[in-house]
Design a protein around this motif. Sequence first.
Motif, short mmCIF file in Angstrom:
data_model
loop_
_atom_site.label_atom_id
_atom_site.label_comp_id
_atom_site.label_asym_id
_atom_site.label_seq_id
_atom_site.Cartn_x
_atom_site.Cartn_y
_atom_site.Cartn_z
N UNK A 276 -2.15 -3.50 1.03
CA UNK A 276 -0.47 -3.14 1.43
C UNK A 276 -0.02 -3.72 2.43
N UNK A 277 -0.57 -3.63 3.52
CA UNK A 277 -0.07 -4.20 4.68
C UNK A 277 0.31 -5.54 4.73
N UNK A 278 -0.95 -6.21 4.42
CA UNK A 278 -0.83 -7.68 4.15
C UNK A 278 0.03 -8.19 3.15
N UNK A 279 0.28 -7.55 2.08
CA UNK A 279 1.37 -8.04 1.08
C UNK A 279 2.62 -7.98 2.06
N UNK A 280 2.99 -6.64 2.78
CA UNK A 280 4.16 -6.65 3.49
C UNK A 280 4.53 -7.80 4.26
N UNK A 356 -5.62 -8.53 -7.85
CA UNK A 356 -6.76 -8.41 -6.97
C UNK A 356 -7.53 -9.84 -6.89
N UNK A 357 -7.34 -10.44 -7.87
CA UNK A 357 -8.07 -11.86 -7.96
C UNK A 357 -7.37 -12.94 -6.93
N UNK A 358 -6.30 -12.45 -6.34
CA UNK A 358 -5.35 -13.59 -5.56
C UNK A 358 -5.60 -13.39 -4.21
N UNK A 359 -6.47 -12.36 -3.64
CA UNK A 359 -6.42 -11.85 -2.47
C UNK A 359 -8.07 -12.17 -1.96
N UNK A 360 -8.32 -12.30 -0.76
CA UNK A 360 -9.58 -12.96 -0.13
C UNK A 360 -9.68 -11.79 0.99
N UNK A 361 -11.11 -11.61 1.11
CA UNK A 361 -11.63 -11.02 2.54
C UNK A 361 -13.05 -11.62 2.69
N UNK A 362 -13.51 -11.80 3.99
CA UNK A 362 -14.70 -12.27 4.13
C UNK A 362 -15.64 -11.63 3.85
N UNK A 363 -15.65 -10.11 4.11
CA UNK A 363 -16.59 -9.13 3.90
C UNK A 363 -15.97 -7.88 3.67
N UNK A 373 -7.24 -9.29 4.91
CA UNK A 373 -6.93 -9.80 3.72
C UNK A 373 -6.26 -11.26 3.71
N UNK A 374 -6.55 -12.35 3.01
CA UNK A 374 -5.87 -13.37 2.92
C UNK A 374 -5.43 -13.86 1.59
N UNK A 375 -4.12 -14.16 1.47
CA UNK A 375 -3.50 -14.25 0.08
C UNK A 375 -3.46 -15.85 -0.56
N UNK A 376 -3.81 -15.99 -1.69
CA UNK A 376 -3.79 -17.30 -1.98
C UNK A 376 -3.14 -17.40 -3.49
N UNK A 377 -3.27 -18.70 -3.86
CA UNK A 377 -2.67 -18.95 -5.29
C UNK A 377 -1.03 -18.31 -5.58
#
Length: 488
Positions: A276-280, A356-363, A373-377
């Motif tokens: 949620x913080x990353x989206x903001x 949830x498929x559009x956000x990535x985290x290394x682990x 979180x990293x946001x893609x697409x």
Amino acid sequence: MSDSSAPRAAPAEIPQLATGQGSALLRSLTGLLANWLPEQRWFAGKGRPLGELTLISATEILPCGPAGTTPGLLHLIVRAGASAGRASEPRAAEGDCYQLLLGVRPALPEALAPALVGRPTEGPLRGRAVYEALHDPRLAGLLLERLRAPGRLGTLSFGRAPDTTIPTGLTARVLTGEQTNSSVVFGEAHILKLFRRVSPGINPDLELPLALAQAGCARVPAPAAWFEASWPGAVGEPLTLGVLQPFLAGSTDGWQLAQLSLETGGDFTSSSHALGMATAEVHAALATALPTERLAGHQLEAIARAMMERLNEAADVVSALRPYRDGLRRAYVALADHAARGGAALAQRLHGDLHLGQVLTVAEPAGGGDAHWTVIDFEGEPARPLADRRQPGPPVRDIAGMLRSFDYAACQHQVRGNRGAAEWSRANRAAYCAGYAAARGTDPLRERELLLAYETDKAIYEVLYEARHRPSWLPVPMIAIRRLATAG
């Protein structure tokens, strides 16, 4: 309909290749493409006959002459014309344009046999093997070389971000799976996303990451290079064809992590709060980098009417929706009433298809720490016209998409008998909204009418999608439909 009722310019026409220039080539490929195109995951015309094919442009990236054994690489843009029948389908009335990358060889190696499109029986490619070039590491690598050297080749133009290094000699591998486009990974360094259905205008998946990079937002990988198609003297914007970005090796998407949490009973709320913080952060950066506007009451009413129309259209197609139509309409009536009482909303550029498929985290972090979180697409919903996907909209539209994604993951487990799935959904939806509010200072739950309307609209989209493409999955979104129909 877009999120704003502001008038838009009509989409620019894409010039057609001059008569005679490509007629022999197209004739030789038409029969092959007519069989091959409808079978591709990214072909948008599922369920209706393929209309007439028109060649828009043809560029030899690597010569396809008859001499020698080296492969050729042919770049095509073709229009699949409208056909009778499903006129209500998106863009069915005008046809869709597709980007094709075709390899040409006298003989096809066994490893490339699954990529075969066919062997033309006439024309300039007669007797040779024509195949999907992205499966050929040699030809995919040549595309990367073109991206390393900005410039023009025929109708194609290649651009690169300043101070960007693109290594040489990277091994190419095409990604498989359910995608509306095609992606090629080069080594562990970069990923190239190629847009299959193309339209005039910069694609948001190039436009928004460029703007976010300039704004210093570290949540989104910055484009390293890209390529477009344009025609000398043509009116309108170029067509974005592909974007090269850093590849996040070893990353896992949010959907996989959510599924793991549901299967093991592990806590996911700290990651949801961080998401949620990353989206903001992304929303705040977009609002800083690009223009915003205020949606007045009449514009919100127009949004509500468009949602009602989509509900009616979906119910006409999916009979399972019909018993819930009146209950679902209440969310749109509530939004229209809110607008009539003077309600307004901020509108800005959005992700457009956040889940949830559009956000990535290394682990997944150990010890309950927050995920980064990293946001893609940022392409938006591919079925919507490009002009609509570039329109500003209320931030709660993205938030509703993510809330539906939490619920969708949980509903999958509910239909399998996971009794804790519903509570998992409630807890993670609440944690996500709390994280958003903590980072941006505005609580999305306070915009109840907008949020409920957008979440309902998204659930109806899910029902229609599953009914058309994966009927066995229809019970999953129908759980949400029953809940939303009684929300009040």
